[in-house]
Design a protein around this motif. Structure first.
Motif, PDB file in Angstrom:
ATOM      1  N   TYR A 177       3.869   1.361  -6.257  1.00  0.00           N
ATOM      2  CA  TYR A 177       2.974   1.345  -7.433  1.00  0.00           C
ATOM      3  C   TYR A 177       3.756   1.803  -8.666  1.00  0.00           C
ATOM      4  CZ  TYR A 177      -0.312   2.231  -3.494  1.00  0.00           C
ATOM      5  OH  TYR A 177      -0.965   2.250  -2.293  1.00  0.00           O
ATOM      6  N   TYR A 181      10.934  12.699  -7.886  1.00  0.00           N
ATOM      7  CA  TYR A 181      10.702  11.931  -6.655  1.00  0.00           C
ATOM      8  C   TYR A 181      10.317  10.482  -6.955  1.00  0.00           C
ATOM      9  CZ  TYR A 181       9.296  10.889  -1.898  1.00  0.00           C
ATOM     10  OH  TYR A 181       9.218  10.323  -0.643  1.00  0.00           O
ATOM     11  N   TYR A 182       9.333  10.297  -7.826  1.00  0.00           N
ATOM     12  CA  TYR A 182       8.790   8.947  -8.047  1.00  0.00           C
ATOM     13  C   TYR A 182       9.259   8.312  -9.346  1.00  0.00           C
ATOM     14  CZ  TYR A 182       5.277   9.754  -4.364  1.00  0.00           C
ATOM     15  OH  TYR A 182       4.636   9.989  -3.179  1.00  0.00           O
ATOM     16  N   ALA A 229       0.832  -1.217   0.000  1.00  0.00           N
ATOM     17  CA  ALA A 229       0.000   0.000   0.000  1.00  0.00           C
ATOM     18  C   ALA A 229       0.863   1.262   0.000  1.00  0.00           C
ATOM     19  CB  ALA A 229      -0.929  -0.027   1.210  1.00  0.00           C
ATOM     20  N   ASP A 274      -1.636  12.282  -9.153  1.00  0.00           N
ATOM     21  CA  ASP A 274      -2.022  12.328  -7.740  1.00  0.00           C
ATOM     22  C   ASP A 274      -3.471  12.760  -7.549  1.00  0.00           C
ATOM     23  OD1 ASP A 274      -1.672  12.092  -5.032  1.00  0.00           O
ATOM     24  OD2 ASP A 274      -0.283  13.774  -4.822  1.00  0.00           O
ATOM     25  N   SER A 290      -9.685   0.912  -0.389  1.00  0.00           N
ATOM     26  CA  SER A 290      -8.757   2.021  -0.145  1.00  0.00           C
ATOM     27  C   SER A 290      -9.391   3.334  -0.580  1.00  0.00           C
ATOM     28  CB  SER A 290      -7.482   1.794  -0.958  1.00  0.00           C
ATOM     29  OG  SER A 290      -6.675   2.948  -0.906  1.00  0.00           O
TER      30      SER A 290
HETATM   31  C1  UGA Z   1      -1.977   6.229   0.133  1.00  0.00           C
HETATM   32  C2  UGA Z   1      -1.540   4.851  -0.257  1.00  0.00           C
HETATM   33  O1  UGA Z   1      -1.927   4.527  -1.542  1.00  0.00           O
HETATM   34  C3  UGA Z   1      -2.073   3.835   0.671  1.00  0.00           C
HETATM   35  O2  UGA Z   1      -1.299   3.811   1.833  1.00  0.00           O
HETATM   36  C4  UGA Z   1      -3.503   3.958   1.053  1.00  0.00           C
HETATM   37  O3  UGA Z   1      -4.300   2.979   0.466  1.00  0.00           O
HETATM   38  C5  UGA Z   1      -4.123   5.285   0.806  1.00  0.00           C
HETATM   39  O4  UGA Z   1      -3.334   6.337   0.322  1.00  0.00           O
HETATM   40  C6  UGA Z   1      -4.787   5.719   2.085  1.00  0.00           C
HETATM   41  O5  UGA Z   1      -4.342   5.362   3.164  1.00  0.00           O
HETATM   42  O6  UGA Z   1      -5.760   6.443   2.020  1.00  0.00           O
HETATM   43  P1  UGA Z   1      -1.114   8.558  -0.650  1.00  0.00           P
HETATM   44  O7  UGA Z   1      -1.995   9.319   0.262  1.00  0.00           O
HETATM   45  O8  UGA Z   1      -0.801   9.216  -1.944  1.00  0.00           O
HETATM   46  O9  UGA Z   1      -1.682   7.118  -0.937  1.00  0.00           O
HETATM   47  O10 UGA Z   1       0.237   8.166   0.112  1.00  0.00           O
HETATM   48  P2  UGA Z   1       1.505   8.907   0.689  1.00  0.00           P
HETATM   49  O11 UGA Z   1       2.695   8.189   0.172  1.00  0.00           O
HETATM   50  O12 UGA Z   1       1.355   8.950   2.166  1.00  0.00           O
HETATM   51  O13 UGA Z   1       1.522  10.374   0.066  1.00  0.00           O
HETATM   52  C7  UGA Z   1       0.666  11.389   0.490  1.00  0.00           C
HETATM   53  C8  UGA Z   1       1.011  12.640  -0.305  1.00  0.00           C
HETATM   54  O14 UGA Z   1       2.272  13.130   0.125  1.00  0.00           O
HETATM   55  C9  UGA Z   1       1.132  12.456  -1.806  1.00  0.00           C
HETATM   56  O15 UGA Z   1       0.540  13.539  -2.457  1.00  0.00           O
HETATM   57  C10 UGA Z   1       2.629  12.428  -2.066  1.00  0.00           C
HETATM   58  O16 UGA Z   1       2.986  12.891  -3.336  1.00  0.00           O
HETATM   59  C11 UGA Z   1       3.123  13.349  -0.978  1.00  0.00           C
HETATM   60  N1  UGA Z   1       4.513  13.101  -0.526  1.00  0.00           N
HETATM   61  C12 UGA Z   1       4.905  11.884  -0.106  1.00  0.00           C
HETATM   62  C13 UGA Z   1       5.414  14.170  -0.494  1.00  0.00           C
HETATM   63  O17 UGA Z   1       5.079  15.308  -0.872  1.00  0.00           O
HETATM   64  N2  UGA Z   1       6.680  13.940  -0.041  1.00  0.00           N
HETATM   65  C14 UGA Z   1       7.103  12.731   0.383  1.00  0.00           C
HETATM   66  O18 UGA Z   1       8.283  12.604   0.802  1.00  0.00           O
HETATM   67  C15 UGA Z   1       6.185  11.663   0.361  1.00  0.00           C
END
Ligand code: UGA
Length: 329
Positions: free
Chosen positions: A81, A286-287, A76, A293, A115
Protein backbone atom coordinates in the motif's frame (compact mmCIF):
# COMPACT_ATOMS: atom_id res chain seq x y z
CA UNK A 1 -23.64 -30.17 -7.07
CA UNK A 2 -23.11 -26.41 -7.12
CA UNK A 3 -20.26 -24.83 -9.09
CA UNK A 4 -18.07 -22.26 -7.33
CA UNK A 5 -15.83 -19.95 -9.36
CA UNK A 6 -12.80 -18.83 -7.33
CA UNK A 7 -10.63 -16.11 -8.83
CA UNK A 8 -7.21 -16.19 -7.20
CA UNK A 9 -7.51 -19.87 -6.26
CA UNK A 10 -3.75 -20.19 -5.73
CA UNK A 11 -3.69 -17.42 -3.12
CA UNK A 12 -3.57 -17.76 0.65
CA UNK A 13 -7.34 -17.87 1.20
CA UNK A 14 -8.09 -19.41 -2.22
CA UNK A 15 -6.05 -22.58 -1.82
CA UNK A 16 -7.20 -23.20 1.76
CA UNK A 17 -10.81 -22.78 0.63
CA UNK A 18 -10.30 -25.09 -2.34
CA UNK A 19 -8.95 -27.82 -0.08
CA UNK A 20 -12.07 -27.69 2.12
CA UNK A 21 -14.77 -27.46 -0.58
CA UNK A 22 -13.46 -29.71 -3.33
CA UNK A 23 -15.34 -32.81 -2.11
CA UNK A 24 -18.74 -31.12 -2.03
CA UNK A 25 -18.62 -28.62 -4.86
CA UNK A 26 -17.41 -28.34 -8.43
CA UNK A 27 -14.73 -25.66 -8.45
CA UNK A 28 -13.54 -23.56 -11.35
CA UNK A 29 -10.32 -21.94 -10.17
CA UNK A 30 -8.50 -19.16 -11.97
CA UNK A 31 -5.01 -17.90 -11.22
CA UNK A 32 -1.77 -16.87 -12.88
CA UNK A 33 0.19 -19.25 -10.64
CA UNK A 34 -0.45 -22.76 -9.36
CA UNK A 35 2.29 -23.72 -6.90
CA UNK A 36 -0.09 -24.03 -3.94
CA UNK A 37 -2.76 -26.09 -5.74
CA UNK A 38 -0.77 -28.64 -7.74
CA UNK A 39 -2.17 -31.57 -5.77
CA UNK A 40 -5.73 -30.67 -6.85
CA UNK A 41 -5.10 -30.42 -10.58
CA UNK A 42 -6.19 -34.01 -11.22
CA UNK A 43 -9.29 -33.85 -9.01
CA UNK A 44 -12.42 -34.54 -11.06
CA UNK A 45 -14.27 -31.72 -9.27
CA UNK A 46 -11.64 -29.12 -10.15
CA UNK A 47 -11.04 -27.17 -13.35
CA UNK A 48 -8.01 -24.87 -13.33
CA UNK A 49 -7.72 -21.92 -15.68
CA UNK A 50 -4.31 -20.36 -16.01
CA UNK A 51 -5.37 -16.80 -16.71
CA UNK A 52 -5.40 -13.41 -15.09
CA UNK A 53 -8.21 -11.25 -13.80
CA UNK A 54 -8.19 -8.96 -16.85
CA UNK A 55 -9.49 -11.54 -19.35
CA UNK A 56 -13.11 -10.47 -18.97
CA UNK A 57 -14.46 -12.52 -21.91
CA UNK A 58 -13.17 -15.70 -20.33
CA UNK A 59 -14.30 -14.61 -16.87
CA UNK A 60 -17.82 -13.91 -18.12
CA UNK A 61 -18.02 -17.41 -19.64
CA UNK A 62 -16.93 -18.97 -16.35
CA UNK A 63 -19.36 -16.82 -14.36
CA UNK A 64 -22.15 -18.10 -16.60
CA UNK A 65 -21.13 -21.69 -15.78
CA UNK A 66 -21.12 -21.02 -12.01
CA UNK A 67 -23.63 -20.69 -9.19
CA UNK A 68 -21.38 -18.71 -6.83
CA UNK A 69 -18.46 -16.36 -7.58
CA UNK A 70 -15.69 -15.68 -5.03
CA UNK A 71 -13.16 -13.10 -6.30
CA UNK A 72 -10.06 -13.37 -4.12
CA UNK A 73 -7.54 -11.54 -6.28
CA UNK A 74 -6.05 -8.65 -4.31
CA UNK A 75 -2.84 -7.26 -2.91
CA UNK A 76 -3.29 -7.37 0.89
CA UNK A 77 0.11 -6.36 2.26
CA UNK A 78 0.58 -2.94 3.89
CA UNK A 79 4.13 -2.69 2.54
CA UNK A 80 2.60 -2.64 -0.95
CA UNK A 81 0.00 0.00 0.00
CA UNK A 82 2.93 2.27 0.79
CA UNK A 83 5.33 1.27 -1.97
CA UNK A 84 2.95 0.73 -4.88
CA UNK A 85 -0.41 2.33 -4.06
CA UNK A 86 -1.51 2.61 -7.70
CA UNK A 87 -0.94 -1.08 -8.29
CA UNK A 88 -3.12 -1.78 -5.23
CA UNK A 89 -5.88 0.45 -6.62
CA UNK A 90 -5.63 -1.05 -10.12
CA UNK A 91 -5.82 -4.63 -8.93
CA UNK A 92 -7.93 -4.48 -5.80
CA UNK A 93 -10.45 -1.92 -7.07
CA UNK A 94 -10.36 -1.53 -10.85
CA UNK A 95 -9.87 -5.18 -11.76
CA UNK A 96 -12.52 -6.41 -9.32
CA UNK A 97 -15.22 -3.90 -10.25
CA UNK A 98 -16.15 -5.51 -13.62
CA UNK A 99 -16.50 -8.89 -11.90
CA UNK A 100 -19.01 -7.45 -9.46
CA UNK A 101 -20.91 -5.97 -12.42
CA UNK A 102 -20.90 -9.31 -14.24
CA UNK A 103 -22.36 -11.04 -11.18
CA UNK A 104 -25.14 -8.45 -11.10
CA UNK A 105 -25.72 -8.75 -14.86
CA UNK A 106 -26.02 -12.55 -14.75
CA UNK A 107 -27.75 -12.79 -11.35
CA UNK A 108 -24.97 -14.85 -9.77
CA UNK A 109 -24.36 -15.10 -6.06
CA UNK A 110 -21.26 -13.09 -5.05
CA UNK A 111 -19.20 -13.78 -1.93
CA UNK A 112 -16.74 -10.92 -1.66
CA UNK A 113 -13.73 -10.30 0.61
CA UNK A 114 -13.71 -6.92 2.28
CA UNK A 115 -11.19 -6.36 5.06
CA UNK A 116 -10.80 -5.39 8.70
CA UNK A 117 -8.79 -2.51 7.20
CA UNK A 118 -12.00 -0.71 6.19
CA UNK A 119 -12.60 0.26 9.84
CA UNK A 120 -9.29 2.15 9.76
CA UNK A 121 -8.74 4.08 12.97
CA UNK A 122 -12.27 3.55 14.30
CA UNK A 123 -12.28 4.00 18.08
CA UNK A 124 -15.17 1.65 18.90
CA UNK A 125 -14.31 -1.09 21.39
CA UNK A 126 -15.81 -3.62 19.00
CA UNK A 127 -16.06 -3.00 15.25
CA UNK A 128 -19.64 -3.52 14.17
CA UNK A 129 -20.21 -4.01 10.42
CA UNK A 130 -23.61 -2.35 10.60
CA UNK A 131 -22.93 0.59 12.91
CA UNK A 132 -19.23 1.46 13.26
CA UNK A 133 -17.82 4.45 11.43
CA UNK A 134 -15.04 3.82 8.94
CA UNK A 135 -12.26 6.24 9.91
CA UNK A 136 -9.36 6.97 7.57
CA UNK A 137 -6.53 9.48 7.69
CA UNK A 138 -5.58 12.17 5.17
CA UNK A 139 -4.75 11.44 1.52
CA UNK A 140 -1.01 11.91 2.09
CA UNK A 141 -1.15 8.75 4.21
CA UNK A 142 -1.60 6.49 1.25
CA UNK A 143 -1.60 3.39 3.45
CA UNK A 144 -5.37 3.85 3.37
CA UNK A 145 -5.66 3.28 -0.39
CA UNK A 146 -6.37 -0.40 0.22
CA UNK A 147 -8.93 0.39 2.90
CA UNK A 148 -10.72 2.97 0.77
CA UNK A 149 -10.65 0.70 -2.32
CA UNK A 150 -12.23 -2.08 -0.31
CA UNK A 151 -14.71 0.30 1.29
CA UNK A 152 -15.88 1.64 -2.06
CA UNK A 153 -16.27 -1.89 -3.42
CA UNK A 154 -18.38 -2.75 -0.34
CA UNK A 155 -20.54 0.29 -1.08
CA UNK A 156 -20.83 -0.57 -4.79
CA UNK A 157 -21.87 -4.14 -3.94
CA UNK A 158 -24.45 -2.86 -1.44
CA UNK A 159 -25.77 -0.45 -4.09
CA UNK A 160 -26.06 -3.24 -6.68
CA UNK A 161 -27.91 -5.20 -4.01
CA UNK A 162 -30.53 -2.54 -3.37
CA UNK A 163 -30.79 -1.23 -6.98
CA UNK A 164 -30.32 -4.36 -9.11
CA UNK A 165 -31.04 -7.24 -6.76
CA UNK A 166 -27.44 -8.52 -6.56
CA UNK A 167 -27.31 -11.51 -4.22
CA UNK A 168 -24.16 -10.98 -2.15
CA UNK A 169 -22.36 -11.68 1.09
CA UNK A 170 -19.39 -9.53 2.13
CA UNK A 171 -16.90 -10.93 4.63
CA UNK A 172 -14.21 -9.05 6.54
CA UNK A 173 -11.18 -11.12 7.56
CA UNK A 174 -9.38 -9.93 10.70
CA UNK A 175 -5.69 -10.82 10.35
CA UNK A 176 -6.13 -14.37 9.11
CA UNK A 177 -2.91 -16.31 9.53
CA UNK A 178 -1.83 -19.77 8.54
CA UNK A 179 0.38 -21.98 6.44
CA UNK A 180 1.36 -20.84 2.97
CA UNK A 181 0.43 -17.20 3.69
CA UNK A 182 3.38 -15.18 2.43
CA UNK A 183 6.57 -16.93 1.41
CA UNK A 184 9.49 -16.69 3.78
CA UNK A 185 11.28 -14.87 0.94
CA UNK A 186 8.59 -12.17 0.90
CA UNK A 187 9.80 -11.49 4.38
CA UNK A 188 13.31 -10.65 3.19
CA UNK A 189 12.44 -7.12 2.06
CA UNK A 190 9.98 -6.43 4.87
CA UNK A 191 6.92 -6.88 2.67
CA UNK A 192 5.19 -9.81 4.38
CA UNK A 193 2.41 -9.65 6.94
CA UNK A 194 3.63 -9.60 10.47
CA UNK A 195 3.51 -13.30 11.40
CA UNK A 196 5.40 -14.55 8.34
CA UNK A 197 7.63 -11.47 8.50
CA UNK A 198 8.71 -12.34 12.05
CA UNK A 199 9.12 -16.02 11.23
CA UNK A 200 11.40 -15.16 8.30
CA UNK A 201 13.56 -13.04 10.61
CA UNK A 202 13.71 -15.81 13.21
CA UNK A 203 14.74 -18.43 10.63
CA UNK A 204 17.51 -16.15 9.33
CA UNK A 205 18.64 -15.06 12.81
CA UNK A 206 17.68 -11.42 12.09
CA UNK A 207 16.16 -8.99 14.55
CA UNK A 208 12.36 -8.64 14.81
CA UNK A 209 11.39 -5.02 14.24
CA UNK A 210 8.52 -3.52 16.21
CA UNK A 211 7.10 -0.62 14.23
CA UNK A 212 6.65 2.31 16.65
CA UNK A 213 7.28 -0.01 19.62
CA UNK A 214 4.71 -2.67 18.71
CA UNK A 215 1.98 -1.59 21.12
CA UNK A 216 -0.61 -1.71 18.30
CA UNK A 217 -2.93 -4.70 18.65
CA UNK A 218 -4.51 -7.17 16.26
CA UNK A 219 -6.97 -10.04 16.65
CA UNK A 220 -5.16 -12.86 14.89
CA UNK A 221 -7.45 -15.45 13.33
CA UNK A 222 -6.43 -18.94 12.35
CA UNK A 223 -7.07 -19.69 8.68
CA UNK A 224 -9.08 -22.81 9.61
CA UNK A 225 -11.53 -20.65 11.58
CA UNK A 226 -11.76 -18.25 8.65
CA UNK A 227 -12.43 -21.00 6.15
CA UNK A 228 -15.03 -22.67 8.39
CA UNK A 229 -16.96 -19.38 8.42
CA UNK A 230 -16.79 -19.22 4.61
CA UNK A 231 -18.14 -22.78 4.41
CA UNK A 232 -21.09 -21.68 6.56
CA UNK A 233 -21.71 -18.72 4.26
CA UNK A 234 -21.86 -21.19 1.36
CA UNK A 235 -24.16 -23.44 3.39
CA UNK A 236 -26.59 -20.67 4.38
CA UNK A 237 -27.26 -18.68 1.19
CA UNK A 238 -30.52 -17.22 2.38
CA UNK A 239 -29.57 -16.02 5.82
CA UNK A 240 -26.23 -14.66 4.61
CA UNK A 241 -27.69 -12.76 1.66
CA UNK A 242 -27.11 -8.95 1.77
CA UNK A 243 -25.00 -9.32 4.94
CA UNK A 244 -21.55 -8.12 5.96
CA UNK A 245 -19.76 -10.49 8.34
CA UNK A 246 -16.69 -9.83 10.45
CA UNK A 247 -14.65 -13.02 10.57
CA UNK A 248 -12.12 -12.75 13.34
CA UNK A 249 -11.12 -14.06 16.73
CA UNK A 250 -11.51 -11.50 19.55
CA UNK A 251 -9.92 -14.06 21.90
CA UNK A 252 -6.60 -13.68 20.08
CA UNK A 253 -6.19 -9.96 20.79
CA UNK A 254 -2.42 -9.38 21.13
CA UNK A 255 -0.04 -6.50 20.65
CA UNK A 256 2.64 -6.88 18.00
CA UNK A 257 5.21 -6.85 20.83
CA UNK A 258 3.44 -9.73 22.55
CA UNK A 259 3.35 -11.57 19.23
CA UNK A 260 7.12 -11.13 18.78
CA UNK A 261 7.77 -12.44 22.29
CA UNK A 262 5.48 -15.43 21.75
CA UNK A 263 7.20 -16.29 18.48
CA UNK A 264 10.71 -16.06 19.99
CA UNK A 265 9.62 -18.35 22.85
CA UNK A 266 8.21 -20.81 20.35
CA UNK A 267 11.39 -20.64 18.28
CA UNK A 268 13.31 -21.69 21.41
CA UNK A 269 10.91 -24.64 21.89
CA UNK A 270 11.48 -25.66 18.26
CA UNK A 271 15.24 -25.34 18.60
CA UNK A 272 15.41 -22.82 15.75
CA UNK A 273 16.25 -19.72 17.78
CA UNK A 274 19.53 -18.31 16.55
CA UNK A 275 19.91 -15.01 18.34
CA UNK A 276 17.15 -12.74 16.98
CA UNK A 277 16.43 -9.78 19.22
CA UNK A 278 13.37 -7.58 19.41
CA UNK A 279 14.11 -3.98 18.40
CA UNK A 280 12.01 -0.87 17.83
CA UNK A 281 11.92 1.06 14.55
CA UNK A 282 10.07 4.19 13.57
CA UNK A 283 7.33 3.74 10.96
CA UNK A 284 9.13 5.86 8.35
CA UNK A 285 12.27 3.84 8.68
CA UNK A 286 10.27 0.66 8.15
CA UNK A 287 7.64 1.61 5.57
CA UNK A 288 8.67 5.03 4.26
CA UNK A 289 6.32 7.99 4.07
CA UNK A 290 2.54 7.63 3.99
CA UNK A 291 2.03 5.11 6.81
CA UNK A 292 -0.54 5.39 9.55
CA UNK A 293 -1.87 2.54 11.65
CA UNK A 294 -4.87 1.07 13.43
CA UNK A 295 -3.93 0.78 17.07
CA UNK A 296 -6.73 -1.59 18.10
CA UNK A 297 -8.92 -3.70 15.93
CA UNK A 298 -11.41 -6.02 17.63
CA UNK A 299 -14.30 -7.47 15.63
CA UNK A 300 -17.86 -7.72 16.88
CA UNK A 301 -18.64 -11.24 15.69
CA UNK A 302 -22.02 -11.66 17.39
CA UNK A 303 -24.01 -11.56 14.13
CA UNK A 304 -21.55 -13.86 12.36
CA UNK A 305 -21.83 -16.36 15.22
CA UNK A 306 -25.62 -16.20 15.40
CA UNK A 307 -26.38 -16.29 11.66
CA UNK A 308 -23.81 -18.88 10.71
CA UNK A 309 -23.81 -21.02 13.85
CA UNK A 310 -20.03 -20.53 13.90
CA UNK A 311 -17.37 -19.58 16.40
CA UNK A 312 -13.58 -19.28 16.22
CA UNK A 313 -11.88 -22.23 17.89
CA UNK A 314 -8.11 -21.89 17.46
CA UNK A 315 -6.17 -19.98 20.12
CA UNK A 316 -3.06 -18.00 19.27
CA UNK A 317 -0.47 -20.48 20.47
CA UNK A 318 -2.09 -23.41 18.63
CA UNK A 319 -2.31 -21.31 15.47
CA UNK A 320 1.36 -20.31 15.69
CA UNK A 321 2.36 -23.94 16.26
CA UNK A 322 0.58 -24.90 13.03
CA UNK A 323 2.44 -22.13 11.20
CA UNK A 324 5.81 -23.09 12.69
CA UNK A 325 5.21 -26.74 11.77
CA UNK A 326 4.52 -25.78 8.18
CA UNK A 327 7.37 -23.34 7.62
CA UNK A 328 10.01 -25.01 9.73
CA UNK A 329 9.48 -28.29 7.88
C1 UGA B 1 -3.53 -6.28 7.33
C2 UGA B 1 -3.48 -6.17 5.84
O1 UGA B 1 -3.92 -4.94 5.39
C3 UGA B 1 -4.27 -7.23 5.19
O2 UGA B 1 -3.54 -8.42 5.18
C4 UGA B 1 -5.62 -7.50 5.75
O3 UGA B 1 -6.64 -7.05 4.92
C5 UGA B 1 -5.86 -6.98 7.12
O4 UGA B 1 -4.81 -6.37 7.82
C6 UGA B 1 -6.39 -8.12 7.94
O5 UGA B 1 -6.07 -9.27 7.69
O6 UGA B 1 -7.14 -7.88 8.87
P1 UGA B 1 -2.07 -5.15 9.16
O7 UGA B 1 -2.72 -5.86 10.28
O8 UGA B 1 -1.58 -3.78 9.46
O9 UGA B 1 -3.00 -5.09 7.89
O10 UGA B 1 -0.88 -6.05 8.58
P2 UGA B 1 0.54 -6.56 9.06
O11 UGA B 1 1.49 -6.24 7.97
O12 UGA B 1 0.39 -7.99 9.41
O13 UGA B 1 0.95 -5.68 10.33
C7 UGA B 1 0.39 -5.87 11.59
C8 UGA B 1 1.07 -4.89 12.54
O14 UGA B 1 2.41 -5.30 12.75
C9 UGA B 1 1.15 -3.45 12.05
O15 UGA B 1 0.87 -2.59 13.11
C10 UGA B 1 2.58 -3.29 11.59
O16 UGA B 1 3.06 -1.98 11.70
C11 UGA B 1 3.30 -4.23 12.53
N1 UGA B 1 4.57 -4.79 12.02
C12 UGA B 1 4.61 -5.44 10.84
C13 UGA B 1 5.72 -4.69 12.80
O17 UGA B 1 5.71 -4.10 13.90
N2 UGA B 1 6.87 -5.25 12.34
C14 UGA B 1 6.95 -5.90 11.16
O18 UGA B 1 8.05 -6.41 10.81
C15 UGA B 1 5.78 -6.02 10.38
Amino acid sequence: MQTIFILGVNGFIGHHLLEKIIKNYKVIGMDVELHRIKSFLTDENFVFINSDIHDLNLIEKKILQSDVVIPLVAIARPWMYINNPLRVFELDFEANLPIIKLCAKHSKRLIFPSSSEVYGMCTDDLFDPNNSNLVLGPIKNHRWIYSSSKQLLDRVIHAYGISRGLNYTIFRPFNWEGSNMDTIDDARDGSARVVSQFLGHILRGEDLKLVNGGLQRRCFTDIDDGISALLKILDYPEISSSKIYNIGNPGNDYSVKELAEMMIDLARDYGIYSGSHIVTVHQEEYYGEGYEDSLRRVPDISVTMRDLNWKPEVDMRSSLIKIFDFYVK
